[in-house]
Design an enzyme around this catalytic site. Sequence first.
Site, short mmCIF file in Angstrom:
data_model
loop_
_atom_site.label_atom_id
_atom_site.label_comp_id
_atom_site.label_asym_id
_atom_site.label_seq_id
_atom_site.Cartn_x
_atom_site.Cartn_y
_atom_site.Cartn_z
N TYR A 113 0.86 -1.17 0.00
CA TYR A 113 0.00 0.00 0.00
C TYR A 113 0.90 1.22 0.00
O TYR A 113 1.59 1.50 0.98
CB TYR A 113 -0.90 -0.06 1.23
CG TYR A 113 -1.88 1.09 1.41
CD1 TYR A 113 -2.02 2.12 0.48
CD2 TYR A 113 -2.67 1.15 2.56
CE1 TYR A 113 -2.92 3.15 0.66
CE2 TYR A 113 -3.58 2.18 2.76
CZ TYR A 113 -3.70 3.18 1.82
OH TYR A 113 -4.59 4.20 2.02
N ILE A 171 -8.97 -1.11 -4.86
CA ILE A 171 -9.24 -1.14 -3.42
C ILE A 171 -10.01 0.13 -3.12
O ILE A 171 -9.45 1.23 -3.08
CB ILE A 171 -7.96 -1.28 -2.60
CG1 ILE A 171 -7.27 -2.61 -2.97
CG2 ILE A 171 -8.26 -1.23 -1.12
CD1 ILE A 171 -6.00 -2.89 -2.21
N LYS A 177 -1.27 -1.25 -4.11
CA LYS A 177 -2.37 -0.28 -4.06
C LYS A 177 -1.72 1.10 -4.18
O LYS A 177 -1.05 1.56 -3.27
CB LYS A 177 -3.14 -0.40 -2.74
CG LYS A 177 -4.19 0.69 -2.56
CD LYS A 177 -4.86 0.66 -1.19
CE LYS A 177 -5.82 1.84 -1.05
NZ LYS A 177 -6.49 1.86 0.27
#
Length: 298
Positions: free
Chosen positions: A138, A207, A166
């Site tokens: 992330y 996401i 992400k």
Amino acid sequence: MVTRTRPWHGIMVATTLPFRDDLSVDHDAYAAQVARLLAAGCDGVVPNGSLGEYQTLTDAERARVVRTAVEAAGDGDRVMPGVSAYGSAASCRWAEQAAEAGAGSVLLLPPNGYRAERDAVRAHFADVAAAGLPVVAYNNPVDTKVDLTPGLLAELHADGSIVAVKEFSGDVRRAYEIAETAPELDLLIGADDVLLELALAGAVGWIAGCPNALPAACATLYRAAVAGDLDTALSLYRTLHPLLRWDSRTEFVQAIKLATDLAGHRGGPTRPPRTPLTADQSAALRAVTGKLLADGHH
């Protein structure tokens, strides 16, 4: 028709977590939320992310949220728990707990208690990957102060530590550099308000925040975007963007919870230190969401 071939592909909703009025976790409401999102066309859920207010949860609450999500989804591959923590040892324990619960992958921030250097970032991801589940990195450099640049992502992928990223930097140009430096690394849309740009650049997943409130409309948008159906995607993107851009604001948790309430589902309050939206913020969000609902977007 877009085919989902990996647990981290498709629309993975970063779920908000419903609290009761006394701010205890309403696990029954959360289970219903997971089932509702999957029934509306989303592919899976991401519990214990920032939208799930994981920083405010006790260890027992956090573990039960993962188990609730897996049970409600009926398929662990549809669940990607967030396993971020201040220490790598804690992240490893959460990754092990996710594996024990039957989850299919995990989402991991870099070390964020300080501005970690390159070797520390690589060691952190390698340690968590050793738990055995595929790790989605992330990248949120604004909040963590650690930037997972395309070059560093390529190293993490070459290390065998991550399968996807992400991307939440907001810089859509990075999609192309990531594809050049780590062509086998999957790109996932990390911010709702750059969905179309990253979908067209080759993202294989999202996401997502705003599907908590309007899952069907967001699913239609995502599938049109990744299929290159611009006739459908561009018009719907423009329509939804006044809501989507709340996902990149400081008050994104409160905003998405309020939008979910307005859509007739349980959003509810947030735990401190988050405070309710101001009157002006609430009025603006109510106007945006109300118009979308009135126009038939759900």
